[in-house]
Design a protein around this motif. Structure first.
Motif, mmCIF file in Angstrom:
data_model
loop_
_atom_site.group_PDB
_atom_site.id
_atom_site.type_symbol
_atom_site.label_atom_id
_atom_site.label_comp_id
_atom_site.label_asym_id
_atom_site.label_seq_id
_atom_site.Cartn_x
_atom_site.Cartn_y
_atom_site.Cartn_z
ATOM 1 N N ILE A 112 22.879 6.787 -9.888
ATOM 2 C CA ILE A 112 21.378 6.865 -8.953
ATOM 3 C C ILE A 112 20.867 5.829 -8.806
ATOM 4 C CG2 ILE A 112 19.526 8.093 -8.832
ATOM 5 C CD1 ILE A 112 20.850 10.490 -10.003
ATOM 6 N N HIS A 113 20.796 4.807 -9.911
ATOM 7 C CA HIS A 113 19.844 3.491 -9.936
ATOM 8 C C HIS A 113 20.771 2.554 -8.806
ATOM 9 C CE1 HIS A 113 16.727 3.327 -13.158
ATOM 10 N NE2 HIS A 113 17.139 4.781 -12.850
ATOM 11 N N ASN A 114 21.865 2.960 -8.566
ATOM 12 C CA ASN A 114 22.788 1.849 -7.695
ATOM 13 C C ASN A 114 22.645 2.048 -6.299
ATOM 14 O OD1 ASN A 114 23.497 0.103 -9.738
ATOM 15 N ND2 ASN A 114 25.407 1.368 -10.487
ATOM 16 N N ALA A 127 7.787 4.028 -1.713
ATOM 17 C CA ALA A 127 8.454 3.079 -3.021
ATOM 18 C C ALA A 127 9.246 3.862 -3.926
ATOM 19 C CB ALA A 127 7.405 2.747 -3.682
ATOM 20 N N VAL A 128 9.946 3.227 -4.690
ATOM 21 C CA VAL A 128 10.966 3.622 -5.777
ATOM 22 C C VAL A 128 10.571 3.123 -6.986
ATOM 23 C CG1 VAL A 128 13.378 3.944 -6.530
ATOM 24 C CG2 VAL A 128 12.892 3.725 -4.156
ATOM 25 N N LEU A 129 10.414 4.165 -8.038
ATOM 26 C CA LEU A 129 9.933 3.645 -9.414
ATOM 27 C C LEU A 129 11.497 3.706 -10.342
ATOM 28 C CD1 LEU A 129 7.739 2.974 -11.293
ATOM 29 C CD2 LEU A 129 7.860 5.480 -12.037
ATOM 30 N N TYR A 130 11.858 2.641 -10.965
ATOM 31 C CA TYR A 130 12.991 2.586 -11.783
ATOM 32 C C TYR A 130 12.314 2.428 -13.249
ATOM 33 C CZ TYR A 130 15.580 1.300 -7.445
ATOM 34 O OH TYR A 130 16.036 1.235 -6.351
ATOM 35 N N ARG A 167 0.686 -1.224 0.183
ATOM 36 C CA ARG A 167 0.095 -0.186 0.141
ATOM 37 C C ARG A 167 0.799 1.372 0.004
ATOM 38 N NH1 ARG A 167 -5.666 -0.732 3.563
ATOM 39 N NH2 ARG A 167 -6.078 -2.845 2.734
ATOM 40 N N PRO A 168 1.701 1.246 -0.952
ATOM 41 C CA PRO A 168 2.410 3.006 -0.892
ATOM 42 C C PRO A 168 1.641 3.869 -1.220
ATOM 43 C CG PRO A 168 2.519 1.591 -3.139
ATOM 44 C CD PRO A 168 2.086 0.528 -2.155
ATOM 45 N N SER A 169 2.141 5.002 -0.492
ATOM 46 C CA SER A 169 1.531 6.214 -0.688
ATOM 47 C C SER A 169 2.275 7.392 -1.446
ATOM 48 C CB SER A 169 1.116 6.854 0.786
ATOM 49 O OG SER A 169 0.476 7.992 0.692
ATOM 50 N N SER A 170 3.538 7.426 -1.084
ATOM 51 C CA SER A 170 4.580 8.086 -1.805
ATOM 52 C C SER A 170 5.351 7.461 -2.745
ATOM 53 C CB SER A 170 5.354 9.082 -0.729
ATOM 54 O OG SER A 170 6.136 8.287 0.047
ATOM 55 N N ILE A 171 5.820 8.166 -3.882
ATOM 56 C CA ILE A 171 6.559 7.208 -5.144
ATOM 57 C C ILE A 171 7.966 8.362 -5.288
ATOM 58 C CG2 ILE A 171 6.848 6.538 -7.152
ATOM 59 C CD1 ILE A 171 4.138 5.523 -6.918
ATOM 60 N N LEU A 172 8.931 7.774 -5.216
ATOM 61 C CA LEU A 172 10.161 8.414 -5.512
ATOM 62 C C LEU A 172 10.413 7.942 -7.005
ATOM 63 C CD1 LEU A 172 12.800 10.219 -5.015
ATOM 64 C CD2 LEU A 172 13.946 8.284 -3.935
ATOM 65 N N VAL A 173 10.552 8.831 -7.925
ATOM 66 C CA VAL A 173 10.887 8.438 -9.356
ATOM 67 C C VAL A 173 12.251 8.989 -9.769
ATOM 68 C CG1 VAL A 173 10.330 8.695 -11.753
ATOM 69 C CG2 VAL A 173 8.394 8.830 -9.932
ATOM 70 N N LEU A 174 13.044 7.874 -9.848
ATOM 71 C CA LEU A 174 14.586 7.962 -10.142
ATOM 72 C C LEU A 174 14.660 8.506 -11.735
ATOM 73 C CD1 LEU A 174 16.251 5.075 -8.517
ATOM 74 C CD2 LEU A 174 15.748 7.458 -7.466
ATOM 75 N N PRO A 175 15.804 9.359 -11.890
ATOM 76 C CA PRO A 175 15.965 9.663 -13.508
ATOM 77 C C PRO A 175 16.094 8.261 -14.244
ATOM 78 C CG PRO A 175 17.228 10.851 -12.050
ATOM 79 C CD PRO A 175 16.866 9.907 -11.040
ATOM 80 N N PRO A 176 15.381 8.130 -15.396
ATOM 81 C CA PRO A 176 15.193 6.818 -16.152
ATOM 82 C C PRO A 176 16.911 6.752 -16.684
ATOM 83 C CG PRO A 176 13.476 8.116 -16.806
ATOM 84 C CD PRO A 176 14.452 8.959 -15.962
ATOM 85 N N LEU A 177 17.004 5.264 -16.715
ATOM 86 C CA LEU A 177 18.196 4.785 -17.522
ATOM 87 C C LEU A 177 18.007 5.135 -19.044
ATOM 88 C CD1 LEU A 177 19.277 1.592 -15.934
ATOM 89 C CD2 LEU A 177 20.403 3.652 -15.383
ATOM 90 N N ASN A 178 19.075 5.535 -19.775
ATOM 91 C CA ASN A 178 18.776 5.590 -21.166
ATOM 92 C C ASN A 178 19.709 4.691 -22.100
ATOM 93 O OD1 ASN A 178 18.427 6.761 -23.702
ATOM 94 N ND2 ASN A 178 19.513 8.355 -23.442
ATOM 95 N N GLU A 179 18.834 3.705 -22.706
ATOM 96 C CA GLU A 179 19.543 2.774 -23.617
ATOM 97 C C GLU A 179 19.417 3.192 -24.884
ATOM 98 O OE1 GLU A 179 18.058 -0.825 -22.541
ATOM 99 O OE2 GLU A 179 19.170 -1.165 -20.686
ATOM 100 N N SER A 180 18.855 4.428 -25.404
ATOM 101 C CA SER A 180 18.775 4.739 -26.579
ATOM 102 C C SER A 180 19.951 5.768 -26.909
ATOM 103 C CB SER A 180 17.196 5.616 -26.637
ATOM 104 O OG SER A 180 17.477 6.910 -26.221
ATOM 105 N N PRO A 181 20.152 6.221 -28.283
ATOM 106 C CA PRO A 181 21.038 7.154 -28.534
ATOM 107 C C PRO A 181 20.878 8.603 -28.390
ATOM 108 C CG PRO A 181 19.991 6.346 -30.378
ATOM 109 C CD PRO A 181 19.643 5.679 -29.588
ATOM 110 N N GLU A 182 19.467 8.765 -27.916
ATOM 111 C CA GLU A 182 19.242 10.200 -27.857
ATOM 112 C C GLU A 182 19.609 10.886 -26.500
ATOM 113 O OE1 GLU A 182 18.088 13.762 -28.056
ATOM 114 O OE2 GLU A 182 17.676 12.700 -29.703
ATOM 115 N N ILE A 183 19.949 12.013 -26.460
ATOM 116 C CA ILE A 183 20.470 12.410 -25.073
ATOM 117 C C ILE A 183 19.201 12.916 -24.036
ATOM 118 C CG2 ILE A 183 22.962 12.981 -25.782
ATOM 119 C CD1 ILE A 183 22.132 15.678 -25.952
ATOM 120 N N ASN A 184 18.135 13.315 -24.892
ATOM 121 C CA ASN A 184 17.103 14.138 -24.089
ATOM 122 C C ASN A 184 16.262 13.014 -23.547
ATOM 123 O OD1 ASN A 184 17.967 16.572 -24.881
ATOM 124 N ND2 ASN A 184 16.819 16.426 -26.688
#
Length: 221
Positions: A94-96, A110-113, A36-53
């Protein structure tokens, strides 16, 4: 005629196979409902694409669907500044970070990866298609249990049309390419991907949170 008759069973199998649609296996929400999570920490997404944005484009697509679902989402700017003050600017680093460390700093439930698999526009002779693909998992910040996992692909391919014929398609491709050098078209498609990935209204989406009027009904299903 005999050859045609002999091929009919094979053709029937091919037709039936073509008509089948893929459906993802339903998610087991048992751990989610127990946590029953109430608050979620979203970490900066890992990027496996060639696009820097891709990292920040996808990150901006998470706050709205999660908030609408009924969760408190830690503000992106505050989270980013906190990591920066601690010398962390790379998503992989950050993911580590250990869950107990994140919990001690943010007091999150909770943490969203998130991992961006594809992001950006591909230019072809008479068409350009912008695609964003991402996967995500929600983890309990206290015990490390995986509460939910999802994946989504969004594209503007279905919005393309060729009413102007070959010349119109060529002009459209040129316009798209020029616009693509000036704007991040992936940003808009990322918003669609974020909604598909995280909205409770989508199949296998995240459940409604405590701030939603639908929370009690869904959590007790």
């Amino acid at each position: 005629m005999k050859i045609i008759k002999s091929l009919l069973p094979l053709l029937s199998v091919l037709v039936l196979t073509a008509c089948q649609t893929y459906k993802a296996d339903p998610i087991d929400y048992t751990a989610f409902k127990q946590s029953r999570p109430s608050s979620i920490l979203v970490l900066p997404p890992l990027n496996e694409s060639p696009e820097i944005n891709a990292t920040w484009g996808m990150l901006t697509a998470t706050t709205y669907p999660l908030s609408e679902a009924g969760y408190y989402v830690f503000p992106v700017a505050v989270v980013n500044e906190t990591f920066k003050q601690n010398g962390l600017t790379n998503a992989a680093d950050i993911h580590n970070i250990k869950l107990d460390k994140l919990h001690s700093i943010f007091n999150n439930d909770a943490v969203l990866y998130i991992t961006v698999k594809d992001y950006g526009t591909r230019y072809q002779l008479i068409q350009s298609v912008t695609t964003v693909e991402a996967t995500a998992k929600l983890v309990d910040a206290k015990n490390g249990k995986e509460l939910w996992y999802g994946t989504a692909i969004a594209s503007d391919a279905g919005q393309k049309n060729n009413n102007g014929g070959l010349i119109g398609a060529l002009v459209g491709a040129i316009v798209d390419q020029v616009a693509g050098t000036l704007l991040d078209k992936g940003y808009d498609i990322a918003q669609l991907a974020g909604s598909q990935l995280l909205s409770p209204t989508k199949p296998n989406g995240i459940l409604y949170g405590p701030r939603s009027p639908k929370y009690k009904t869904e959590i007790n299903k």
